[in-house]
Design an enzyme around this catalytic site. Structure first.
Site, short mmCIF file in Angstrom:
data_model
loop_
_atom_site.label_atom_id
_atom_site.label_comp_id
_atom_site.label_asym_id
_atom_site.label_seq_id
_atom_site.Cartn_x
_atom_site.Cartn_y
_atom_site.Cartn_z
N CYS A 368 5.95 -0.40 2.42
CA CYS A 368 5.65 -1.54 3.28
C CYS A 368 4.18 -1.53 3.70
O CYS A 368 3.78 -0.80 4.62
CB CYS A 368 6.55 -1.48 4.52
SG CYS A 368 6.20 -2.79 5.68
N CYS A 371 3.51 -2.67 7.34
CA CYS A 371 3.85 -1.68 8.38
C CYS A 371 2.82 -0.56 8.41
O CYS A 371 2.33 -0.19 9.46
CB CYS A 371 5.22 -1.05 8.12
SG CYS A 371 6.47 -2.18 7.56
N ASP A 372 2.52 0.00 7.24
CA ASP A 372 1.76 1.25 7.20
C ASP A 372 0.29 1.08 6.81
O ASP A 372 -0.50 2.02 6.96
CB ASP A 372 2.43 2.23 6.22
CG ASP A 372 3.89 2.46 6.59
OD1 ASP A 372 4.20 2.36 7.80
OD2 ASP A 372 4.71 2.73 5.70
#
Ligand code: NAP
Length: 547
Positions: A368, A371-372
């Site tokens: 992701c 997200c990261d």
């Protein structure tokens, strides 16, 4: 102000009458409210003067207001670390609430409401908010920046006061008037109001609903969707939708509007893959929108109709013995008895299946980018895949300042032309005909072993992270469990009305295969909901039995 004394015959109250009413109401409070005002002595200190006058007016109308004024050099000022003047400290023996500025203009409303909350020692929070506050795990120091000219500010100030009254053991509050404290406002970059911080983390821009405010405060992040918690252990309904991606959310809207009682159960994050898509540029109505923003819009829309049970997993589905029998859906929290079930379970990230991938997942290996990605700013990463997702996410990482290289197993991309062109224009390097053989590193990813599929050459290159975006596997565990037939590719087999081989069980969205676009998933969800509605009115299994 319009009044009856001007001979207009108006029935509106005079200011004097209003103050008398207010005074009577304040007199009925259960407790006296102690207000300590730390004000500048200089008569030109306009905010101090305004605060003094406002508070004196309240003290005059009610015996329940106790006003104490202290000079800036008073010992209490040092003891309580008062550094801005005027500061009002409210009910200091019980709460940690202070207000830097004067309660004038729109802020007068905040003061009135606050006095009642303090005087009755009752936060007046909703049951849902109270539940969330009970779980607050640590202290929170709130700062709400406001202005006397802002009509939205009182709502946010009062949200914060309610939190401080509900959990005086955990929540302390400073209401800060940006006009009286321009330097502090500058320091926090609070250029618009209201703006709210919890332990100096921005948790709200603008006024929030009470529940969203509490949720944002607890999570240290601005929340845009609030889903009420429901306790019932058994629920009877017409339709249970499993999965809260675009297909499930759309189906929920359509089903409920058709008149079906509908429950939507989602074990993880609402929105499915869209929620982690950095940017969506092909959903009609939005030329460009963040995936999470689009999801928030969809979820808030669905919540207008459907009851959503988030964070609970469907563990079993038991169709009845006869097609007309209710279907039992067991989740990790309760049981539903329903006439139909829609499986909109979507698909999960496909894994590479190479050594190091599982072990280093969350330690440099990620599925992701949204997200990261921020954790890899200025670092070297590989993005694996050649489809729309890999290219979109590579572009996203690049624009965020991550040094990204795309790794693709063939010599041309599967992604749409428009995206591929963007990729080439930004100069993101691409390793063509290349596969990942192994991901290496002890505590974190440090390097990756690659094979050239043509020359068979093996190389090892340093990398801080590996983002894997090579498509999805349909989530069909539940479908399998109840004997729903699958296609050769592993998706749910269904007819053109989204019926599976089991009466009462339907499917919609990516779990059915196909184009896997947000717009197609939403379309499939709406079709399935309409088919379910028609089938429940006129069950096809009865027609089949009659033939
Ligand atoms: P996808 O289109 O199926 O592409 C997967 C990519 O990963 C392909 O390039 C494939 O290579 C590669 N791949 C698959 N297995 C691999 C393996 N074991 N090792 C190395 N590479 C592997 O998946 P996606 O990009 O995640 O997209 C999924 C669906 O969502 C698609 O229908 C896509 O159109 C849609 N989507 C649309 C948008 C958009 O419209 N903006 C954005 C995101 C996703 P090959 O090409 O060699 O098969």
């Amino acid at each position: 102000m319009a009044n009856s004394a001007n001979g207009s015959g108006s029935t509106q109250m005079t200011e004097q009458e209003m103050m008398t009413h207010l005074g009577n109401a304040l007199d009925k409070m259960a407790h006296e409210v102690r207000i300590c005002l730390f004000a500048g002595p200089d008569p030109d200190a306009v905010f101090s003067q305004a605060a003094r006058q406002a508070l004196k007016a309240f003290r005059q109308i009610s015996s329940k207001i106790r006003l104490e004024e202290y000079a800036p050099d008073h010992q209490l000022s040092t003891e309580w670390q008062i550094t801005a003047f005027p500061t009002m400290v409210f009910q200091p023996d019980r709460f940690a609430i202070r207000w830097n500025g004067a309660p004038v203009g729109e802020e007068g409303r905040s003061l009135v409401e606050m006095l009642f909350l303090l005087g009755f020692d009752n936060s007046n929070l909703s049951d849902q908010s109270r539940k969330m506050m009970a779980d607050l795990d640590g202290p929170r120091n709130l700062k709400v920046f406001v202005s006397p000219t802002c009509p939205y500010c009182p709502q946010q100030s009062i949200n914060a006061v309610k939190a401080a009254v509900e959990r005086p053991d955990r929540v302390s509050l400073e209401i800060i008037d940006i006009q009286a404290n321009p330097r502090l406002a500058e320091e926090y970059e609070a250029h618009s109001v209201p703006q709210t911080f919890a332990d100096d983390v921005l948790i709200g821009k603008g006024a929030q609903s009470e529940e969203l405010f509490i949720q944002s405060m607890i999570k240290y992040e601005e929340q845009r969707v609030f889903i009420p918690d429901i306790d019932a252990a058994e629920i009877e309904t017409d339709l249970v939708i499993v999965g809260g991606g675009p297909a499930g959310l759309t189906a929920g809207i359509y089903a409920k509007r058709a008149g079906l009682e509908t429950a939507l159960v989602e074990k993880g994050m609402l929105g499915g893959q869209v929620a982690t898509t950095p940017l969506v540029e092909n959903y009609p109505g939005f030329t460009s929108v963040g995936g999470k923003s689009l999801v928030d819009i969809m979820v808030n829309h669905a919540l207008e109709y459907v009851t959503i049970f988030q964070g609970e997993e469907v563990v079993a589905i038991k169709p009845g013995n006869a097609p007309d029998d209710p279907i039992e859906v067991t989740t990790s929290r309760r049981k539903f008895s329903t006439k139909a079930v829609l499986l909109a379970t979507g698909a999960n990230h496909r894994h590479l299946g190479v050594p190091g991938e599982n072990r280093l997942s969350g330690r440099g290996v990620s599925y992701c980018a949204t997200c990261d990605g921020p954790l890899f700013k200025g670092k070297k990463v590989l993005m694996v895949g050649g489809g729309n997702s890999a290219v979109t996410e590579a572009l996203y990482l690049h624009h965020m300042g991550v040094e990204v290289t795309l790794v693709h197993r063939r010599n041309n991309l599967r992604a749409q032309d428009h995206l591929s062109k963007n990729l080439f224009e930004t100069g993101i390097p691409v390793l063509w005909n290349t596969e990942i053989k192994e991901i290496r590193g002890e505590a974190r990813v440090t390097s990756v072993v690659l094979t050239n599929t043509r020359s068979k050459e093996i190389t090892e290159i340093p990398a801080d992270g590996v983002f894997i975006s090579i498509g999805y596997e349909p989530s069909v565990a539940l479908a399998r469990q109840i004997g729903v037939e699958l296609t050769e590719e592993g998706y749910i087999r269904r007819d053109d009305r989204h019926r599976t081989n089991i009466p009462g069980i339907y499917s919609g969205g990516d779990v059915e295969g196909g184009y896997k676009q947000i717009v197609t998933a939403a379309g499939q969800g709406s079709e399935a909901a309409m088919a379910i509605f028609e089938d429940l009115i006129n069950p096809y299994w009865k027609e089949a039995a009659a033939v």
